[in-house]
Design a protein around this motif. Sequence first.
Motif, mmCIF file in Angstrom:
data_model
loop_
_atom_site.group_PDB
_atom_site.id
_atom_site.type_symbol
_atom_site.label_atom_id
_atom_site.label_comp_id
_atom_site.label_asym_id
_atom_site.label_seq_id
_atom_site.Cartn_x
_atom_site.Cartn_y
_atom_site.Cartn_z
ATOM 1 N N THR A 1 0.853 -1.184 0.000
ATOM 2 C CA THR A 1 0.000 0.000 0.000
ATOM 3 C C THR A 1 0.890 1.235 0.000
ATOM 4 O O THR A 1 2.027 1.208 0.510
ATOM 5 N N LEU A 2 0.392 2.322 -0.539
ATOM 6 C CA LEU A 2 1.204 3.526 -0.642
ATOM 7 C C LEU A 2 1.621 4.030 0.737
ATOM 8 O O LEU A 2 2.771 4.446 0.944
ATOM 9 N N GLU A 3 0.720 3.974 1.707
ATOM 10 C CA GLU A 3 1.054 4.450 3.048
ATOM 11 C C GLU A 3 2.172 3.616 3.668
ATOM 12 O O GLU A 3 3.090 4.163 4.302
ATOM 13 N N LEU A 4 2.120 2.293 3.491
ATOM 14 C CA LEU A 4 3.160 1.434 4.058
ATOM 15 C C LEU A 4 4.492 1.633 3.340
ATOM 16 O O LEU A 4 5.560 1.587 3.962
ATOM 17 N N GLN A 5 4.445 1.854 2.036
ATOM 18 C CA GLN A 5 5.675 2.093 1.298
ATOM 19 C C GLN A 5 6.306 3.436 1.690
ATOM 20 O O GLN A 5 7.535 3.553 1.802
ATOM 21 N N LEU A 6 5.480 4.448 1.928
ATOM 22 C CA LEU A 6 6.003 5.721 2.429
ATOM 23 C C LEU A 6 6.633 5.526 3.808
ATOM 24 O O LEU A 6 7.714 6.066 4.091
ATOM 25 N N ALA A 7 5.964 4.747 4.644
ATOM 26 C CA ALA A 7 6.496 4.489 5.988
ATOM 27 C C ALA A 7 7.835 3.769 5.923
ATOM 28 O O ALA A 7 8.749 4.044 6.712
ATOM 29 N N LYS A 8 7.971 2.856 4.978
ATOM 30 C CA LYS A 8 9.240 2.131 4.806
ATOM 31 C C LYS A 8 10.370 3.098 4.488
ATOM 32 O O LYS A 8 11.532 2.875 4.879
ATOM 33 N N ALA A 9 10.053 4.169 3.760
ATOM 34 C CA ALA A 9 11.054 5.192 3.439
ATOM 35 C C ALA A 9 11.234 6.190 4.579
ATOM 36 O O ALA A 9 12.109 7.064 4.501
ATOM 37 N N GLY A 10 10.382 6.081 5.608
ATOM 38 C CA GLY A 10 10.522 6.942 6.775
ATOM 39 C C GLY A 10 9.591 8.134 6.809
ATOM 40 O O GLY A 10 9.833 9.095 7.560
ATOM 41 N N PHE A 11 8.499 8.073 6.031
ATOM 42 C CA PHE A 11 7.613 9.224 5.921
ATOM 43 C C PHE A 11 6.148 8.826 6.090
ATOM 44 O O PHE A 11 5.784 7.650 5.963
ATOM 45 N N ALA A 12 5.315 9.820 6.332
ATOM 46 C CA ALA A 12 3.864 9.681 6.362
ATOM 47 C C ALA A 12 3.281 10.472 5.196
ATOM 48 O O ALA A 12 3.947 11.370 4.654
ATOM 49 N N PRO A 13 2.035 10.176 4.788
ATOM 50 C CA PRO A 13 1.436 10.964 3.708
ATOM 51 C C PRO A 13 1.464 12.467 3.970
ATOM 52 O O PRO A 13 1.631 13.260 3.039
ATOM 53 N N SER A 14 1.334 12.868 5.219
ATOM 54 C CA SER A 14 1.332 14.303 5.546
ATOM 55 C C SER A 14 2.677 14.970 5.288
ATOM 56 O O SER A 14 2.768 16.206 5.240
ATOM 57 N N ASP A 15 3.750 14.176 5.117
ATOM 58 C CA ASP A 15 5.059 14.742 4.823
ATOM 59 C C ASP A 15 5.222 15.126 3.354
ATOM 60 O O ASP A 15 6.124 15.897 3.013
ATOM 61 N N VAL A 16 4.368 14.587 2.494
ATOM 62 C CA VAL A 16 4.474 14.847 1.057
ATOM 63 C C VAL A 16 3.982 16.256 0.766
ATOM 64 O O VAL A 16 2.857 16.614 1.106
ATOM 65 N N THR A 17 4.819 17.063 0.128
ATOM 66 C CA THR A 17 4.476 18.460 -0.146
ATOM 67 C C THR A 17 4.068 18.711 -1.590
ATOM 68 O O THR A 17 3.375 19.688 -1.875
ATOM 69 N N HIS A 18 4.517 17.844 -2.502
ATOM 70 C CA HIS A 18 4.230 18.022 -3.930
ATOM 71 C C HIS A 18 3.879 16.662 -4.527
ATOM 72 O O HIS A 18 4.564 15.675 -4.268
ATOM 73 N N VAL A 19 2.821 16.622 -5.332
ATOM 74 C CA VAL A 19 2.414 15.403 -6.023
ATOM 75 C C VAL A 19 2.353 15.707 -7.518
ATOM 76 O O VAL A 19 1.629 16.611 -7.948
ATOM 77 N N VAL A 20 3.123 14.953 -8.287
ATOM 78 C CA VAL A 20 3.134 15.093 -9.750
ATOM 79 C C VAL A 20 2.478 13.852 -10.335
ATOM 80 O O VAL A 20 2.862 12.725 -10.015
ATOM 81 N N ILE A 21 1.470 14.047 -11.178
ATOM 82 C CA ILE A 21 0.739 12.946 -11.803
ATOM 83 C C ILE A 21 1.149 12.853 -13.272
ATOM 84 O O ILE A 21 0.981 13.810 -14.032
ATOM 85 N N SER A 22 1.692 11.702 -13.659
ATOM 86 C CA SER A 22 2.177 11.552 -15.034
ATOM 87 C C SER A 22 1.049 11.679 -16.045
ATOM 88 O O SER A 22 1.223 12.275 -17.109
ATOM 89 N N HIS A 23 -0.101 11.098 -15.720
ATOM 90 C CA HIS A 23 -1.283 11.213 -16.565
ATOM 91 C C HIS A 23 -2.469 10.670 -15.768
ATOM 92 O O HIS A 23 -2.305 10.096 -14.685
ATOM 93 N N SER A 24 -3.648 10.829 -16.311
ATOM 94 C CA SER A 24 -4.858 10.639 -15.508
ATOM 95 C C SER A 24 -5.511 9.277 -15.664
ATOM 96 O O SER A 24 -6.709 9.124 -15.419
ATOM 97 N N HIS A 25 -4.764 8.232 -16.023
ATOM 98 C CA HIS A 25 -5.309 6.886 -16.049
ATOM 99 C C HIS A 25 -5.451 6.342 -14.632
ATOM 100 O O HIS A 25 -4.722 6.728 -13.716
ATOM 101 N N PHE A 26 -6.369 5.379 -14.470
ATOM 102 C CA PHE A 26 -6.774 4.913 -13.141
ATOM 103 C C PHE A 26 -5.637 4.342 -12.313
ATOM 104 O O PHE A 26 -5.674 4.396 -11.072
#
Length: 258
Positions: free
Chosen positions: A80-105
């Motif tokens: 899960t994205l939250e667990l993978q962020l935690a593995k890197a040492g972060f929480a979702p609230s630490d993310v300041t910028h989100v770049v979306i490559s394109h809008s597919h599901f």
Amino acid sequence: MSTAQRLWPLAGASITLDHGLITMGEHGPLTVPIPTFLVEHERGLVLFDTGLVPEAWNDPRSVYGDLVDVFALDCPPENTLELQLAKAGFAPSDVTHVVISHSHFDHTGGMYLFPDAEFYMSEVDLRYAFWPDPPYQGFYRPQDLELTRSFTWNPLREDYDLFGDGSIQILQTPGHTPGEVSLLVKLPSRKFLITGDAVHLRSGLVSECPCPVDVNAIQAVQSIQRIKQISAAQQAEVWVLHDPQDWERLGTVEGGYA
């Protein structure tokens, strides 16, 4: 010129589909990864793409309906994205910028996890996701975008240097969708050009062959050529986001890249 500090490839779900959907002339089942990428910069923490909807880990059919009959999804519980962020040492609230490559599901599902981040997507893709041409409607999930209407959006119309120092650059590489973008990341030790879905497999990078479901094949070929040209000029390693061999070779590093 400044650099980003570190890049973590984050494992996600995988998807099994007919090879012919992404490579002309091929047939048979093909399993590809759906990773995301986390980049640390002195001015913020940047996430490139957000993968599938988190609820799909429990019941993909309830989220994607009959689409799971075309695209078989495998969602390892630790990915899960939250667990993978935690593995890197972060929480979702630490993310300041989100770049979306394109809008597919398979790239927009986790956007709602980051309500306080600055969001970046090409303007044309942001609009097209709500009203795609009929042959492409199955690749979009407008609900993902609806959940982010109150977020801070930065629609892009051209290449964009995220922090103005050349370290993280969002590159226009349309063709797969009207506004597909790729990400150039410069680290102290190496550079990566992450393709999004501008090209799906390394074989397509070599052959410059467009994907059968690209909305504009001519643009797609031109974007592949652009990726190769920028890679050569910048001495950046191309990372084909969905390529299973690229993931096996580059994505399983412990502790990320610096």
